[in-house]
Design an enzyme around this catalytic site. Sequence first.
Site, PDB file in Angstrom:
ATOM      1  N   ASP A  29      -1.326 -10.228  10.980  1.00 56.16           N
ATOM      2  CA  ASP A  29      -1.738  -9.922   9.620  1.00 56.16           C
ATOM      3  C   ASP A  29      -1.236 -10.725   9.073  1.00 56.16           C
ATOM      4  O   ASP A  29      -0.646 -10.936   8.516  1.00 56.16           O
ATOM      5  CB  ASP A  29      -1.161  -8.276   9.217  1.00 56.16           C
ATOM      6  CG  ASP A  29      -2.133  -8.233   7.888  1.00 56.16           C
ATOM      7  OD1 ASP A  29      -3.559  -8.891   7.846  1.00 56.16           O
ATOM      8  OD2 ASP A  29      -2.107  -7.501   7.201  1.00 56.16           O
ATOM      9  N   ALA A  38      13.112 -14.016  -0.979  1.00 59.80           N
ATOM     10  CA  ALA A  38      12.317 -14.895  -1.194  1.00 59.80           C
ATOM     11  C   ALA A  38      11.771 -14.910  -2.609  1.00 59.80           C
ATOM     12  O   ALA A  38      10.955 -14.611  -2.914  1.00 59.80           O
ATOM     13  CB  ALA A  38      11.344 -14.604  -0.108  1.00 59.80           C
ATOM     14  N   SER A  91       4.020   0.774  -0.115  1.00 63.45           N
ATOM     15  CA  SER A  91       5.497   0.019  -1.238  1.00 63.45           C
ATOM     16  C   SER A  91       6.095  -0.342  -2.235  1.00 63.45           C
ATOM     17  O   SER A  91       4.642  -0.779  -2.525  1.00 63.45           O
ATOM     18  CB  SER A  91       6.213  -0.374   0.146  1.00 63.45           C
ATOM     19  OG  SER A  91       5.839  -1.168   0.516  1.00 63.45           O
ATOM     20  N   SER A 136       0.856  -1.088   0.031  1.00 64.43           N
ATOM     21  CA  SER A 136       0.120   0.356  -0.056  1.00 64.43           C
ATOM     22  C   SER A 136       0.859   1.378   0.459  1.00 64.43           C
ATOM     23  O   SER A 136       0.536   1.948  -0.564  1.00 64.43           O
ATOM     24  CB  SER A 136      -0.577   0.337   0.854  1.00 64.43           C
ATOM     25  OG  SER A 136      -0.156  -0.249   2.985  1.00 64.43           O
ATOM     26  N   ASP A 180       6.583  -9.117   6.068  1.00 63.52           N
ATOM     27  CA  ASP A 180       5.080  -7.981   6.195  1.00 63.52           C
ATOM     28  C   ASP A 180       4.692  -7.605   7.787  1.00 63.52           C
ATOM     29  O   ASP A 180       3.982  -7.962   8.254  1.00 63.52           O
ATOM     30  CB  ASP A 180       4.175  -7.628   5.391  1.00 63.52           C
ATOM     31  CG  ASP A 180       3.510  -6.468   5.069  1.00 63.52           C
ATOM     32  OD1 ASP A 180       4.009  -5.716   5.601  1.00 63.52           O
ATOM     33  OD2 ASP A 180       2.603  -6.397   4.376  1.00 63.52           O
TER      34      ASP A 180
END
Length: 311
Positions: free
Chosen positions: A159, A116, A46, A44, A177
């Site tokens: 999250d 990753a 980045s 959102s 995140d």
Amino acid sequence: ELGQPEDELRPPQSRAQSKSRNSSVNGRMSVDDFEFKEELGQGSYSTVWLGKLLATGQEYAIKRIDKAHLKRHQKEQTALAEKNTLVRLGSGHPGIVRLHWTFQDEWSLFFVLDLARNGELQTRISRLGSLSIECVRYYAAQVVDALGYMHSKGVIHRDLKPENILLDDAFRIKITDFGTGKLLDSGGEPTKTFVGTAQYVSPELLEHNESSKSSDFWALGCIIYQMIAGRFVFRGLADWQKIKQLEYSFPEGFDEQAQDLVRKLLVRDPDQRLGAGPPGSPYDMQALRSHPFFASINWRTLWTAPAPPIE
Ligand code: ADE
């Protein structure tokens, strides 16, 4: 916040590392030390880039956060929380994305993270519809192990979802995140802010706007269900009543032991969720690891043995 000196946004260990690995004159990392190769994804506030450290050829995921956007949306705290959380987690666990360096220029903050290469677990679930029970067992076990570490460091993710579970070269997970990550002080008291994603939101978050370590285990229950069934257990806020009343059912053929595990994770009382209870209780981390669904998991070789083929 944005006028901070660069060192404020740098993990404590990075100075020494950047001296040894980096050729730049002042011993600090900057955008000039990297070749930005391709965009890997967007958040959102980045953008994540694949970046190569020129001095070594090593590749990383570089999260570039727009300062103006942060300021406009008053999200400075989010970026700082993400950094502080990642610093606290350090390089202590293979299942958690590691922060190598941070730096900034006039416009952006940069987080240099483990790469990753195999992308989001969500993409695999979407592509395949659902995952084989061996895959689910393996990914669930890795998430359990990573959560155990994270919680032992006083960090809750808040999250957790398949978009935030990345896969590395060897198809092992890396949780990412931590923008909604929360640092608990020694008491581990619940915290009162609504964050997260609707499909994985726990009843206590809906009802009391409260989350704790247990909320990550609720999310784990939702994720295990989703990997096996190929659909969400709850669709989100539209299922508010259903979440509160635990109104859901398993599709036919859903593995019996996985059903038992999901039932023990999707429990209303956060203290009675498997994995979340205090050590020694019937709901502690050890009880979760010992659940029959994980009987064939070798916890000691979980991060070194080859991953099952993804199917
Ligand atoms: N997208 C977001 N974070 C990433 C990471 N660490 N590696 C690869 N892709 C990503």
